[in-house]
Design a protein around this motif. Structure first.
Motif, short mmCIF file in Angstrom:
data_model
loop_
_atom_site.label_atom_id
_atom_site.label_comp_id
_atom_site.label_asym_id
_atom_site.label_seq_id
_atom_site.Cartn_x
_atom_site.Cartn_y
_atom_site.Cartn_z
N GLU A 198 55.84 -1.12 25.59
CA GLU A 198 57.47 -1.09 25.56
C GLU A 198 58.10 0.02 25.20
O GLU A 198 57.76 0.89 24.36
N ASN A 199 58.99 0.29 25.98
CA ASN A 199 59.99 1.36 25.56
C ASN A 199 59.04 2.73 25.71
O ASN A 199 59.27 3.57 24.92
N GLY A 200 58.25 2.73 26.65
CA GLY A 200 57.28 4.10 26.63
C GLY A 200 55.88 4.32 25.75
O GLY A 200 55.36 5.14 25.75
N ARG A 201 56.21 3.25 25.01
CA ARG A 201 54.72 3.17 23.97
C ARG A 201 53.98 2.29 24.35
O ARG A 201 54.25 1.22 24.64
N ILE A 202 52.81 2.84 24.25
CA ILE A 202 51.61 1.71 24.80
C ILE A 202 50.56 1.48 23.45
O ILE A 202 50.07 2.56 22.94
N GLN A 203 50.34 0.72 23.17
CA GLN A 203 49.26 0.11 22.28
C GLN A 203 48.07 -0.86 22.90
O GLN A 203 48.60 -1.97 23.67
N LEU A 204 47.13 -0.55 22.56
CA LEU A 204 45.90 -1.29 23.01
C LEU A 204 45.00 -1.88 21.91
O LEU A 204 45.00 -1.29 20.73
N PHE A 205 44.66 -2.91 22.12
CA PHE A 205 43.88 -3.74 20.90
C PHE A 205 42.75 -4.42 21.50
O PHE A 205 42.84 -4.84 22.64
N ILE A 206 41.52 -4.31 20.93
CA ILE A 206 40.27 -5.06 21.26
C ILE A 206 39.87 -5.95 20.23
O ILE A 206 39.54 -5.39 19.13
N ASN A 207 39.72 -7.09 20.67
CA ASN A 207 39.09 -8.00 19.50
C ASN A 207 39.84 -7.83 18.18
O ASN A 207 39.53 -8.19 17.00
N GLY A 208 41.17 -7.62 18.13
CA GLY A 208 42.03 -7.52 17.13
C GLY A 208 42.25 -6.10 16.48
O GLY A 208 42.78 -6.04 15.38
N HIS A 209 41.52 -5.21 16.89
CA HIS A 209 41.75 -3.77 16.50
C HIS A 209 42.53 -2.94 17.13
O HIS A 209 42.08 -3.13 18.38
N GLN A 210 43.19 -2.36 16.63
CA GLN A 210 44.00 -1.34 17.74
C GLN A 210 43.14 -0.02 17.89
O GLN A 210 42.54 0.63 17.09
N THR A 211 43.18 0.16 19.22
CA THR A 211 42.40 1.69 19.54
C THR A 211 43.27 2.52 20.22
O THR A 211 42.94 3.77 20.18
N VAL A 212 44.57 2.28 20.61
CA VAL A 212 45.35 3.30 21.18
C VAL A 212 46.72 3.14 20.78
O VAL A 212 47.29 1.83 20.63
N ASP A 213 47.69 3.99 20.17
CA ASP A 213 48.92 4.08 19.96
C ASP A 213 49.57 5.14 20.66
O ASP A 213 49.59 6.53 20.12
N TYR A 214 50.03 5.09 22.00
CA TYR A 214 50.34 6.38 22.78
C TYR A 214 51.89 6.25 23.23
O TYR A 214 52.15 5.21 23.60
N THR A 215 52.59 7.38 22.86
CA THR A 215 53.95 7.22 23.52
C THR A 215 54.07 8.38 24.54
O THR A 215 53.70 9.68 24.40
N GLU A 216 54.99 7.86 25.78
CA GLU A 216 54.96 8.88 26.91
C GLU A 216 55.94 9.57 26.57
O GLU A 216 57.15 9.33 26.34
N ARG A 217 55.93 11.03 26.73
CA ARG A 217 56.67 11.89 26.56
C ARG A 217 57.32 12.53 27.60
O ARG A 217 58.40 13.15 27.80
N ASP A 218 56.70 12.21 28.98
CA ASP A 218 56.98 12.61 30.25
C ASP A 218 58.02 11.51 30.78
O ASP A 218 57.74 10.59 31.07
N ALA A 219 59.59 12.11 30.85
CA ALA A 219 60.32 10.89 31.46
C ALA A 219 60.23 10.85 32.99
O ALA A 219 60.69 9.74 33.36
#
Length: 217
Positions: free
Chosen positions: A162-183
């Motif tokens: 959402e809005n360039g922010r990517i969050q990944l979760f596995i079995n309820g645990h967050q593994t990635v919280d990444y925001t894309e800086r390249d427009a």
């Protein structure tokens, strides 16, 4: 003085109305009908098949010759995708993943470019940039992730883009919280299931649900 039932009734009716309205206006829908490849495209003759409500890709008997993807016909922008994934195999490079905001390449035509929610030894629940920057953009702690995943069994994978922010979760645990800086990096594209080449491997996915937040078409 206690309120009478007739005095409470209007509030109960209002509550029931909004509860029903919320339940019926959910935008979550299945991305796979469990029976057919409707809405998907790929090598459904040799690489991809359907069995018992699952999408299966690859082979445990023969080495997968190259990366291959089963891909949605539609493009999606901001979304929340949930699915169950199981990766099997013991010989060669055993790897899979879920592409998103991605496109097929013209050469080679079986490859894709874009983000990948990775899945495999050394890449569990990390974010990879497939056939573009060709690197892992974000990854969980290598020791902690082993406490969260079930190797060779079903795992619940969630991708929130959402809005360039990517969050990944596995079995309820967050593994990635990444925001894309390249427009210049697209935040719209196809979703695909990958089976990586180079191993006797099989990926199974089921219960795919998507909630479009904005930007899909």
């Amino acid at each position: 003085m206690r309120p009478t039932f007739s005095g409470i009734l209007p509030f109960l009716l209002v509550y029931a109305f909004f509860a029903c309205e919320t339940a019926t206006t959910s935008t979550q829908r299945p991305l796979f009908d469990g029976q057919s490849f409707e809405g998907w495209e790929g090598d459904t003759l040799d690489t991809w098949r359907i069995a018992e409500g699952m999408i299966l890709g690859g082979s445990l008997l023969e080495t997968v010759p190259h990366n291959d993807f089963l891909v949605t016909e539609r493009e999606y922008g901001d979304f929340i995708l949930t699915l169950k994934i199981k990766l099997s195999g013991e010989e060669g490079f055993i790897n899979s993943g879920v592409q998103f905001h991605s496109q097929r390449l013209a050469d080679p035509p079986y490859e894709m470019t874009g983000y990948q929610a990775d899945w495999g030894q050394g890449y569990w629940a990390s974010l990879y940039d497939e056939s573009r920057r060709n690197k892992t953009l974000a990854a969980p702690d290598s020791a902690q992730i082993m406490d969260w995943i079930k190797i060779g069994d079903w795992n619940d994978y969630k991708i929130h883009a959402e809005n360039g922010r990517i969050q990944l979760f596995i079995n309820g645990h967050q593994t990635v919280d990444y925001t894309e800086r390249d427009a210049g990096i697209p935040q719209l594209g196809r979703i695909g299931i990958q089976i990586h080449g180079g191993g006797k491997a099989q990926v199974a996915v089921k219960d795919l649900w998507i909630e479009e937040l904005s930007g899909g078409r």
